[in-house]
Design an enzyme around this catalytic site. Sequence first.
Site, mmCIF file in Angstrom:
data_model
loop_
_atom_site.group_PDB
_atom_site.id
_atom_site.type_symbol
_atom_site.label_atom_id
_atom_site.label_comp_id
_atom_site.label_asym_id
_atom_site.label_seq_id
_atom_site.Cartn_x
_atom_site.Cartn_y
_atom_site.Cartn_z
ATOM 1 N N CYS A 18 -6.680 11.424 -15.557
ATOM 2 C CA CYS A 18 -7.241 12.443 -14.668
ATOM 3 C C CYS A 18 -6.366 13.699 -14.674
ATOM 4 C CB CYS A 18 -7.463 11.875 -13.271
ATOM 5 S SG CYS A 18 -8.710 12.818 -12.388
ATOM 6 N N HIS A 55 -10.780 7.582 -14.392
ATOM 7 C CA HIS A 55 -9.655 6.684 -14.087
ATOM 8 C C HIS A 55 -9.910 5.288 -14.667
ATOM 9 C CE1 HIS A 55 -7.525 9.236 -11.104
ATOM 10 N NE2 HIS A 55 -8.730 9.737 -10.895
ATOM 11 N N GLU A 59 -7.939 2.983 -15.012
ATOM 12 C CA GLU A 59 -7.117 1.963 -14.322
ATOM 13 C C GLU A 59 -7.899 1.165 -13.279
ATOM 14 O OE1 GLU A 59 -6.684 5.257 -14.050
ATOM 15 O OE2 GLU A 59 -6.046 5.881 -12.038
HETATM 16 N N1 GLN Z 1 -6.404 17.405 -8.978
HETATM 17 C C1 GLN Z 1 -7.216 17.146 -10.130
HETATM 18 C C2 GLN Z 1 -8.694 17.387 -9.843
HETATM 19 O O1 GLN Z 1 -9.111 17.347 -8.699
HETATM 20 C C3 GLN Z 1 -6.991 15.743 -10.657
HETATM 21 C C4 GLN Z 1 -7.506 14.684 -9.741
HETATM 22 C C5 GLN Z 1 -6.953 13.313 -10.027
HETATM 23 O O2 GLN Z 1 -5.948 13.191 -10.719
HETATM 24 N N2 GLN Z 1 -7.557 12.283 -9.450
HETATM 25 O O3 GLN Z 1 -9.452 17.598 -10.764
#
Ligand code: GLN
Length: 546
Positions: free
Chosen positions: A388, A519, A521
Site C-alpha cells: 500500500c 494489502h 497480508e
Molecule cells: N496513505 C496512503 C493512502 O491513503 C496509503 C494507505 C495505506 O498504506 N493503507 O493511499
Amino acid sequence: MKKNNSKYIFVVGGVMSSVGKGVVASSLGNILQGKGYRVANIKADMYVNIDAGTIRPAEHGEVFVGEDGIEADQDLGNYERFTGQICTRDNYITTGQVYQEVIRRERNLEYGGEDVEVYPDIPKEIIRRIEQCQQKNNSEITIVEYGGTIGEYQVLPFLEAARMMKSKNPKDVAVVMVSYLPIPKILGEQKSKPTQYAIISLNSAGLSPDFIICRSEIPASLSIKRTISTICSIPEDRVISAPDVYSIYDAPINFDDQKLGENLLKVLGLKPKRTDMKEWRALSKKIKNIKKEVTIGIVGKYFNFKNAKDTYISVIESVYHASWAEGVKPNVLWLDSEKYEKDAKLLSELDGLDGIIVPGGFGNRGVEGMILAADYARRKKIPYFGLCLGVQIMTIAYARNVLGLKDANSTEMNADTPHPVIATMADQVEKIKNKNYGATMRLGVYDCVLGEGTIAKAAYDQSKVSERSRHRYEVNPKYIPDLEKAGLVFSGKSPDGILMEIAELSLKDHPFCLGTQFHPEFKSRPLAPHPLFSAFIQACVGKAKN
Ligand code: GLN
C-alpha cells in the site's frame, strides 16, 4: 431469541487485557472446527467508535480490513488465520454501532412510542447483532469475544446481553474467562487472587465462568488450578493452563491437549463429530525444527509505542507463514524510517538484510526516510516488498531517481508538489474536502487483472485475483506512460485499467522489487501463505544464499 439451536461461547477477560484473549477466541474456533463444527467468531469492542478506521495505529494496533471493507480490530485477522472463515462487518460490534442503530430506530418511530432505555434496549441490540452474525454464517457455534476486561464501566451492557442469552437458554451458552496469573518477583510463584476478584466481578454481572483460561509465563501449577476450581465451583479440568508458547499457532494444540474442546462441547450438550488437527500439529512441529534464518527489515514508523508488533501484525504473520513454507525462520527487525532522514549513512544497515518491507501508513512523518530506503534497496538489489503506502513510496523513489523528477511526491505528503506521481483517486476529492473520513477510503475486495510475463502473474499463477484495499491515493494516471518508459512495470491493474494495483521491476533489473496498492497480508494463512509473500521470501532466501 434462540435460533437454529445454535450455541454461543462468550470469551471475557479478567485481571487485565493484552494477555491473548484474541488468540484464545481464535483457538476455540480452530479446535471446535477441528471437531467438525461450523464456527463464527465475533469481536465486540467497547469503544464508541463506529469502527477502527479512525483510530491511530500506534494507539489501537493494526486496522484489519474485512472482505466487505469493514475496518475492524486486529483480532478479526487472528480469527481468519486460525479458522479460515472470512470476516465481514457482521463479525465486528462496537458500542458506537449499537447506539447508532438504536438511535436510528428511535428516530424512525420503531419503538412504537415507548421510551428507549439503556437497559434493555442496548443489550437487546447487542443480542440482535450476535444472532445476525450466527444466521449469516450459519454457524453451529458462535464465539463472541469481548474487548477489554470485566469490571470496566462500558462492558456492562455486553455482559448483560450474555446473561440474558444464558438465562433464556442456559444449555446453549458457555462463558470462558481468560485470566492472568502474575508471578511477583519477590515471591517467585503464581498468585490466583486477581483471578478470584475477577470472578467475583463476573458474578456480580450475573454470570459465572464455565472455564477459566490461566494465562501466565509458565504452566498453571496444580495447586493453583485446585484453588481456582474451588472458588469458581467448576471441575479442575475446566481450569486450563495457558503458558507462553513458542508460536501463537501452538495455542490451539495446548488447549486440545487439555481437552478444552471436548469439555466445551460437553457443557454445550454436544459431542465431537470428528477430531482433526493433523495439519496444524504438523505445522507446529515443523516451525520448531527450522534452523536457517532469513532476516527481514520492516521500514516503518509506528514503532514509538508499547507494542510495535500489533501495528503490523498481519504483515508479520504473513512473513512467518511464507518463511515457514520455504523452510526458513524469519528474523524480523523494526527499522524506524525517520533515522535515515537524519543520517543517510545509516542506510548501510540495510545491506545486512535479506529483504525489506515498507508496510502501510498515513501522513508525512517518516516518509522521506522510507523513500531513501526504497531507493537504496533498488540500487543495491535488496529484495523489496511494498504494501500500500510501500508501493507509493517505491513509485516516488523511482520517479525521483530514475525519471529524474526531483521533487516527485504524493499529494498526501505535499499538496503542492510539482510532480504528483501519487494523487487522490477521483472519488476521494470531495470526501477529503468535506472531512468525510469515516469508512470512505477504497475499502474491501476489488479485482486485479495481472499482466503476462510478470513476477506477479508467475507468483499467483492466475490472470485475475481479488484483494483487499484501504487507501485514498493512487498512481497518478498522468505519469504512467513516463514511469513505464523508464522501466516500471504495472503488472496488476483494476479491470477497467484505470488503477495501478501492482508495480514491479523486471527480473533482469532486480531480484524482487514489487509493491501492491492492496494489502495481501490480510489473506495469508499459516497453512496457505500468500503467493506474493512466498515469492518475496523466495527472493530473500536467494539473496541469503549468495
Ligand atoms: N496513505 C496512503 C493512502 O491513503 C496509503 C494507505 C495505506 O498504506 N493503507 O493511499
